[in-house]
Design an enzyme around this catalytic site. Structure first.
Site, PDB file in Angstrom:
ATOM      1  N   ASP A   1      10.020  -1.799   7.658  1.00  0.00           N
ATOM      2  CA  ASP A   1       8.858  -0.899   7.533  1.00  0.00           C
ATOM      3  C   ASP A   1       8.675  -0.033   8.767  1.00  0.00           C
ATOM      4  O   ASP A   1       7.879  -0.332   9.657  1.00  0.00           O
ATOM      5  CB  ASP A   1       7.587  -1.695   7.253  1.00  0.00           C
TER       6      ASP A   1
ATOM      7  N   ASP B   1       3.952  -0.330  14.215  1.00  0.00           N
ATOM      8  CA  ASP B   1       3.175  -1.195  13.318  1.00  0.00           C
ATOM      9  C   ASP B   1       3.842  -2.559  13.193  1.00  0.00           C
ATOM     10  O   ASP B   1       3.851  -3.168  12.135  1.00  0.00           O
ATOM     11  CB  ASP B   1       3.037  -0.537  11.944  1.00  0.00           C
TER      12      ASP B   1
ATOM     13  N   ASN C   1       5.737  -7.228   9.027  1.00  0.00           N
ATOM     14  CA  ASN C   1       6.820  -6.254   9.008  1.00  0.00           C
ATOM     15  C   ASN C   1       8.104  -6.798   9.623  1.00  0.00           C
ATOM     16  O   ASN C   1       8.911  -6.035  10.165  1.00  0.00           O
ATOM     17  CB  ASN C   1       6.388  -4.966   9.738  1.00  0.00           C
TER      18      ASN C   1
ATOM     19  N   VAL D   1      17.696  -8.001   2.535  1.00  0.00           N
ATOM     20  CA  VAL D   1      17.747  -9.066   3.540  1.00  0.00           C
ATOM     21  C   VAL D   1      17.502 -10.396   2.840  1.00  0.00           C
ATOM     22  O   VAL D   1      16.522 -10.546   2.103  1.00  0.00           O
ATOM     23  CB  VAL D   1      16.694  -8.836   4.637  1.00  0.00           C
TER      24      VAL D   1
ATOM     25  N   LYS E   1       0.818  -1.204   0.000  1.00  0.00           N
ATOM     26  CA  LYS E   1       0.000   0.000   0.000  1.00  0.00           C
ATOM     27  C   LYS E   1       0.854   1.258   0.000  1.00  0.00           C
ATOM     28  O   LYS E   1       0.460   2.285  -0.549  1.00  0.00           O
ATOM     29  CB  LYS E   1      -0.911   0.024   1.227  1.00  0.00           C
TER      30      LYS E   1
ATOM     31  N   ALA F   1       4.458   1.385  -0.662  1.00  0.00           N
ATOM     32  CA  ALA F   1       5.687   1.453  -1.448  1.00  0.00           C
ATOM     33  C   ALA F   1       5.803   0.281  -2.404  1.00  0.00           C
ATOM     34  O   ALA F   1       5.164  -0.759  -2.234  1.00  0.00           O
ATOM     35  CB  ALA F   1       6.903   1.486  -0.519  1.00  0.00           C
TER      36      ALA F   1
END
Length: 283
Positions: free
Chosen positions: A185, A168, A173, A124, A27, A29
């Site tokens: 994030d 978040d 994440n 990562v 949403k 990026a």
């Protein structure tokens, strides 16, 4: 692949040599795998923030600084310039948090550069050298769940000791790299001491981890690490090496109905966001 327009400026600056492929779309990026010399990195291209609610923006951006009163007025009026300022602050929050947390030893992707709404950072990877999966894409044994849950609690503590709350944190994440979880994030990251919603966000972050890993290790569902962590923090006793027990006696006192209703609203919005995330493609 041909460099998307938003990445062309990094190519022109010599920060990126080639764009390999799109890694994922969310949403907020688009993320691409890129080559920089002999290294493979990722480039996070931020989208416009028109899908975020105003109430959420207020909660997360409380106490974030703007340069002058003109910007403050424009943000309050919601003008085009004000929206641009708000978006710039939102994006720079993640960049600032990444550098701050990396310096504190938190397991986050190493940031390399930020230019024109594009964040260039470490890719990562898993044990095979491929892009690491999100926790949500992996099934765990009870032993693995307990180990990774404990590892992430240490990262939460390390973040808070650095003055940051993720805001978040969930299975969506966190990436599972070859040597353990990596937190990603961070545009929602808030200053623990300067944001009145920091405690609520910290408790929600820890609860999200508990509920996710509790699917694989039911004993985690009876723990209360969030309350314990914040109790130590607000008394100046929290340390990176603090030993946590997962038990905490909640203070009894008058109920803050407004806060309860906010928690209910947050839960609804988080569930809606979770459903959207489950449908987003990972390429």
């Amino acid at each position: 692949m041909k460099a998307p327009p938003r990445l062309q400026s990094l190519v022109d600056e010599g920060l990126i040599d080639t764009v390999v492929r799109q890694l994922m779309s969310g949403k907020e990026a688009m993320v691409y795998v890129v080559r920089c010399g002999d290294e493979t990195r990722c480039a996070k291209v931020y989208k416009e923030a028109d899908k975020r609610s105003f109430r959420q923006a207020v909660d997360y951006t409380e106490n974030r600084r703007v340069r002058n009163s003109r910007e403050t007025r424009a943000m309050a009026k919601g003008t085009r310039f004000g929206r641009q300022v708000t978006e710039a602050i939102w994006q720079s929050a993640e960049v600032d948090a990444l550098y701050r947390l990396a310096a504190a030893g938190v397991r986050v992707p190493v940031p390399y550069n930020f230019l024109e709404g594009v964040l260039l950072m470490e890719l990562v990877t898993d044990a095979n050298g491929d892009a690491a999966p999100r926790l949500n894409d992996v099934a765990f044994t009870p032993e693995e769940a307990v180990r990774h849950h404990g590892s992430l609690l240490k990262e939460v503590v390390r973040m808070l000791c650095a003055g940051v709350v993720h805001g978040d944190l969930s299975e969506f994440n966190v990436l599972l790299s070859a040597d353990g979880p990596v937190v990603i994030d961070l545009p929602q990251a808030v200053d623990a001491a300067g944001n009145n919603h920091a405690r609520r966000m910290l408790l929600r972050d820890v609860e999200n981890l508990r509920n996710f890993f509790g699917q694989f290790a039911a004993e985690l569902l009876d723990t209360h690490y969030g309350d314990e962590i914040w109790h130590l923090y607000e008394r100046g006793l929290l340390r990176v090496e603090s030993v946590l027990t997962g038990t905490h006696v909640r203070d009894t006192g008058p109920v803050d109905l407004g806060n309860v209703m906010r928690e209910v609203d947050d839960a609804r919005e988080e569930e809606a966001a979770r459903r959207v995330r489950m449908q987003l493609p990972r390429l």
